[in-house]
Scaffold this active site. Structure first.
Site, PDB file in Angstrom:
ATOM      1  N   ASP A 248      55.575  22.850 -34.366  1.00 37.41           N
ATOM      2  CA  ASP A 248      54.501  23.783 -34.059  1.00 37.41           C
ATOM      3  C   ASP A 248      55.063  25.073 -33.476  1.00 37.41           C
ATOM      4  O   ASP A 248      56.235  25.141 -33.111  1.00 37.41           O
ATOM      5  CB  ASP A 248      53.525  23.143 -33.072  1.00 37.41           C
ATOM      6  CG  ASP A 248      52.834  21.943 -33.700  1.00 37.41           C
ATOM      7  OD1 ASP A 248      52.431  22.055 -34.864  1.00 37.41           O
ATOM      8  OD2 ASP A 248      52.737  20.900 -33.033  1.00 37.41           O
ATOM      9  N   LYS A 270      53.044  28.655 -38.368  1.00 32.82           N
ATOM     10  CA  LYS A 270      52.961  30.019 -38.893  1.00 32.82           C
ATOM     11  C   LYS A 270      52.619  30.086 -40.369  1.00 32.82           C
ATOM     12  O   LYS A 270      51.796  30.888 -40.766  1.00 32.82           O
ATOM     13  CB  LYS A 270      54.302  30.713 -38.678  1.00 32.82           C
ATOM     14  CG  LYS A 270      54.392  31.367 -37.333  1.00 32.82           C
ATOM     15  CD  LYS A 270      55.458  32.436 -37.324  1.00 32.82           C
ATOM     16  CE  LYS A 270      55.879  32.771 -35.900  1.00 32.82           C
ATOM     17  NZ  LYS A 270      57.255  32.378 -35.638  1.00 32.82           N
ATOM     18  N   ASP A 303      53.244  15.156 -25.290  1.00 35.47           N
ATOM     19  CA  ASP A 303      53.178  13.803 -25.844  1.00 35.47           C
ATOM     20  C   ASP A 303      52.329  13.834 -27.113  1.00 35.47           C
ATOM     21  O   ASP A 303      51.263  14.442 -27.126  1.00 35.47           O
ATOM     22  CB  ASP A 303      52.539  12.861 -24.807  1.00 35.47           C
ATOM     23  CG  ASP A 303      52.507  11.451 -25.340  1.00 35.47           C
ATOM     24  OD1 ASP A 303      53.538  10.774 -25.250  1.00 35.47           O
ATOM     25  OD2 ASP A 303      51.467  11.038 -25.879  1.00 35.47           O
ATOM     26  N   ALA A 332      52.171  17.766 -20.686  1.00 36.21           N
ATOM     27  CA  ALA A 332      52.115  18.979 -19.852  1.00 36.21           C
ATOM     28  C   ALA A 332      51.572  18.680 -18.456  1.00 36.21           C
ATOM     29  O   ALA A 332      52.020  19.287 -17.477  1.00 36.21           O
ATOM     30  CB  ALA A 332      51.247  20.031 -20.536  1.00 36.21           C
ATOM     31  N   MET A 383      44.250  23.266 -22.837  1.00 37.19           N
ATOM     32  CA  MET A 383      43.647  24.335 -23.648  1.00 37.19           C
ATOM     33  C   MET A 383      42.469  24.964 -22.921  1.00 37.19           C
ATOM     34  O   MET A 383      41.424  25.224 -23.509  1.00 37.19           O
ATOM     35  CB  MET A 383      43.198  23.764 -25.006  1.00 37.19           C
ATOM     36  CG  MET A 383      44.379  23.365 -25.861  1.00 37.19           C
ATOM     37  SD  MET A 383      43.922  22.615 -27.420  1.00 37.19           S
ATOM     38  CE  MET A 383      43.744  20.910 -26.950  1.00 37.19           C
TER      39      MET A 383
HETATM   40  N1  SAH Z   1      50.379  17.124 -26.656  1.00 35.85           N
HETATM   41  C1  SAH Z   1      50.463  18.146 -25.640  1.00 35.85           C
HETATM   42  C2  SAH Z   1      49.181  18.912 -25.514  1.00 35.85           C
HETATM   43  C3  SAH Z   1      48.828  19.723 -26.712  1.00 35.85           C
HETATM   44  S1  SAH Z   1      47.407  20.690 -26.504  1.00 35.85           S
HETATM   45  C4  SAH Z   1      50.897  17.516 -24.319  1.00 35.85           C
HETATM   46  O1  SAH Z   1      50.941  16.296 -24.198  1.00 35.85           O
HETATM   47  O2  SAH Z   1      51.244  18.259 -23.405  1.00 35.85           O
HETATM   48  C5  SAH Z   1      48.102  22.251 -26.034  1.00 35.85           C
HETATM   49  C6  SAH Z   1      47.836  22.521 -24.569  1.00 35.85           C
HETATM   50  O3  SAH Z   1      48.739  21.783 -23.778  1.00 35.85           O
HETATM   51  C7  SAH Z   1      48.015  23.933 -24.133  1.00 35.85           C
HETATM   52  O4  SAH Z   1      46.868  24.726 -24.420  1.00 35.85           O
HETATM   53  C8  SAH Z   1      48.192  23.769 -22.648  1.00 35.85           C
HETATM   54  O5  SAH Z   1      46.963  23.538 -22.006  1.00 35.85           O
HETATM   55  C9  SAH Z   1      48.983  22.477 -22.591  1.00 35.85           C
HETATM   56  N2  SAH Z   1      50.437  22.736 -22.503  1.00 35.85           N
HETATM   57  C10 SAH Z   1      51.375  22.393 -23.396  1.00 35.85           C
HETATM   58  N3  SAH Z   1      52.602  22.748 -22.963  1.00 35.85           N
HETATM   59  C11 SAH Z   1      52.430  23.325 -21.749  1.00 35.85           C
HETATM   60  C12 SAH Z   1      53.296  23.893 -20.792  1.00 35.85           C
HETATM   61  N4  SAH Z   1      54.602  23.940 -20.968  1.00 35.85           N
HETATM   62  N5  SAH Z   1      52.745  24.387 -19.660  1.00 35.85           N
HETATM   63  C13 SAH Z   1      51.440  24.348 -19.436  1.00 35.85           C
HETATM   64  N6  SAH Z   1      50.568  23.815 -20.314  1.00 35.85           N
HETATM   65  C14 SAH Z   1      51.049  23.309 -21.453  1.00 35.85           C
END
Ligand code: SAH
Length: 463
Positions: A248, A270, A303, A332, A383
């Protein structure tokens, strides 16, 4: 990159060195590993150099170097540890158009000699452009420790078997064979001696020749929140083995670089018809590559089981009978909690934490706002940036306390990590202060008060 690393074929090429002291000895020890014709010019050479000359390993000339000594030379080393002498060697080298290294003088050198880990024929060269010799030494020590002494022997025996291995079709089948040799069968056979390794190679080749084509397979791999150090060992291994990587938009470069150099890298953030690739297109790509027999890594931030459209992709695979596995990653919310020194759950404070998305397929997502608005609730909102005003409005409408702490962690675990401490009442107004990039809203949590002090203390200890 100011210096381009190459491996120079020095067999029977002339390499000239001016100097006979410690710097000359250090360089000569390295150069003696090569098959170059070494000529040393030193009126007063160290005893080791005299001995090497006597053994026929180099030619010693007990006089200063002259212009004619450089004719046809491949490389020149100025190793006199004397500015005047080195400047003279430099002039001679320039005159003869031979590449020059002035020992311990990066500016005047046209090439530099890297630190080397020698498992001949496997050689690892480490260079820091002169920026950090300590770091180069540390990396070298690390590699010396982790590259088994048998690596070179395995490579040498393997080299002699390359022609035989061409019986396997070029590409994955051959690569799997070598992978099996270097990381399983070879190291196992090595303690029994070189003959055992050779025998193993033969049996292994027969085994691989009779193997059926490996079926295409997809690993859904969590890449964690961004810091490559937070990648799991399994994720690293999967990346290292993949034929195709679909990633991604936010996947950090340092993580993508862990993929094999030959792997096909597809940015599904992209390509396609707009800012993001339609899900059906991603599904189709996965199926297409898997049906070609590729080992695929579908890399997902954090994850893969959280807000990652995993099930849609799995359904597409199972519809076509394609196998898959899920490699979890650090989400995150964990990285954001770590960034503010807080637990996501705490005895006596909250026994549960909610992981919410602010968006669903229809736009802003609806939740059980009444329950969330009750005192003591904690939620990690994914998000949530664009939906912040909506979330704030819903919670206040359901009587959440306006001073409920809210922390927005942007780019958690990355170099540009940013923490915004705010409250429910001020959330949407304060969001302007967040930098670009993914952001996680921690509802009901403030950064731990003691955190700045802890960091402060650590800084003092260091200084
Ligand atoms: N599967 C991912 C989440 C995907 S949804 C996970 O487990 O983290 C995408 C959202 O994850 C973003 O909009 C944000 O809210 C969060 N996110 C992902 N990476 C991040 C980071 N490094 N710092 C803060 N938020 C993050």
């Amino acid at each position: 990159m100011r210096h381009f690393p190459i491996f120079l074929a020095l067999s029977n090429r002339v390499v000239v060195l001016s100097g006979g002291g410690d710097a000359a000895l250090a360089k000569l020890r390295l150069l003696l590993k090569t098959e170059a014709a070494l000529h040393v010019y030193a009126p007063d050479p160290a005893p080791e150099i005299i001995a090497w000359d006597a053994e026929g390993r180099l030619s010693l000339h007990r006089r200063p170097m002259e212009a004619c000594d450089l004719i046809g030379a491949a490389l020149v080393y100025a190793a006199d540890e004397d500015d005047v002498q080195d400047a003279r060697t430099q002039r001679l080298a320039h005159g003869a158009g031979v590449l020059l290294n002035v020992v311990d003088n990066l500016e005047d050198s046209q090439f530099i000699t890297p630190a080397i880990v020698d498992r001949d024929p496997v050689t690892v060269a480490i260079g820091t452009e002169g920026a950090a010799p300590v770091l180069a030494r540390a990396i070298k020590a690390h590699l010396e420790e982790h590259l088994p002494a048998g690596t070179g022997t395995l490579a040498r025996i393997g080299q002699g078997f390359r022609k035989m291995a061409e019986k396997l079709p070029f590409g994955r089948a051959r690569r799997d064979f070598w992978q099996d040799y270097y990381f399983n069968a070879g190291p196992r056979a090595l303690p029994q001696g070189e003959a055992a390794v050779r025998e193993t190679l033969g049996t292994l080749l027969d085994d691989h020749l009779t193997r059926k084509e490996r079926a295409g397979f997809v690993a859904f791999v969590g890449s964690g929140p961004g810091d490559p150090d937070l990648l799991t060992l399994k994720a690293r291994r999967k990346l290292d083995e993949a034929d195709v990587v679909l990633y991604d938009r936010l996947a950090p470069k340092a993580i993508l670089e862990l993929a094999r150099r030959e792997a096909i890298m597809i940015d599904v953030g992209k390509i396609g018809f707009g800012p993001s690739t339609p899900q059906e297109h991603i599904n189709a790509l996965l199926v297409e590559h898997a049906q070609n027999g590729s080992q695929i890594v579908r890399l997902k931030g954090g994850d893969p089981t959280l807000f990652a459209r995993l099930d849609e992709e799995i359904d597409a695979l199972t519809d076509h009978g394609i196998g898959y596995e899920i490699v979890p990653g650090l989400t995150a919310a964990s990285a954001a909690a770590a960034a503010i020194g807080q637990s996501l759950t705490k005895r006596g404070r909250n026994q549960q934490v909610r992981l919410l998305t602010a968006h669903d397929t229809d736009g802003f997502a609806d939740h059980d706002w009444r329950t969330l608005a009750a005192p003591g609730q904690i939620a990690a909102i994914y998000m949530g940036k664009r939906a912040a005003r909506f979330i704030q409005g819903r919670l206040l409408m359901h009587s959440a306390a306006p001073d409920t702490p809210v922390t927005v962690v942007s780019n958690a675990s990355r170099a540009d990590q940013h923490v915004l401490e705010t409250s429910l009442a001020t959330l949407s107004a304060d969001l302007d202060r967040c930098p670009d990039g993914p952001a996680l809203i921690l509802y009901g949590l403030a950064p731990r008060d003691a955190l700045p002090t802890v960091q402060h203390l650590r800084k003092q200890e260091v200084s």
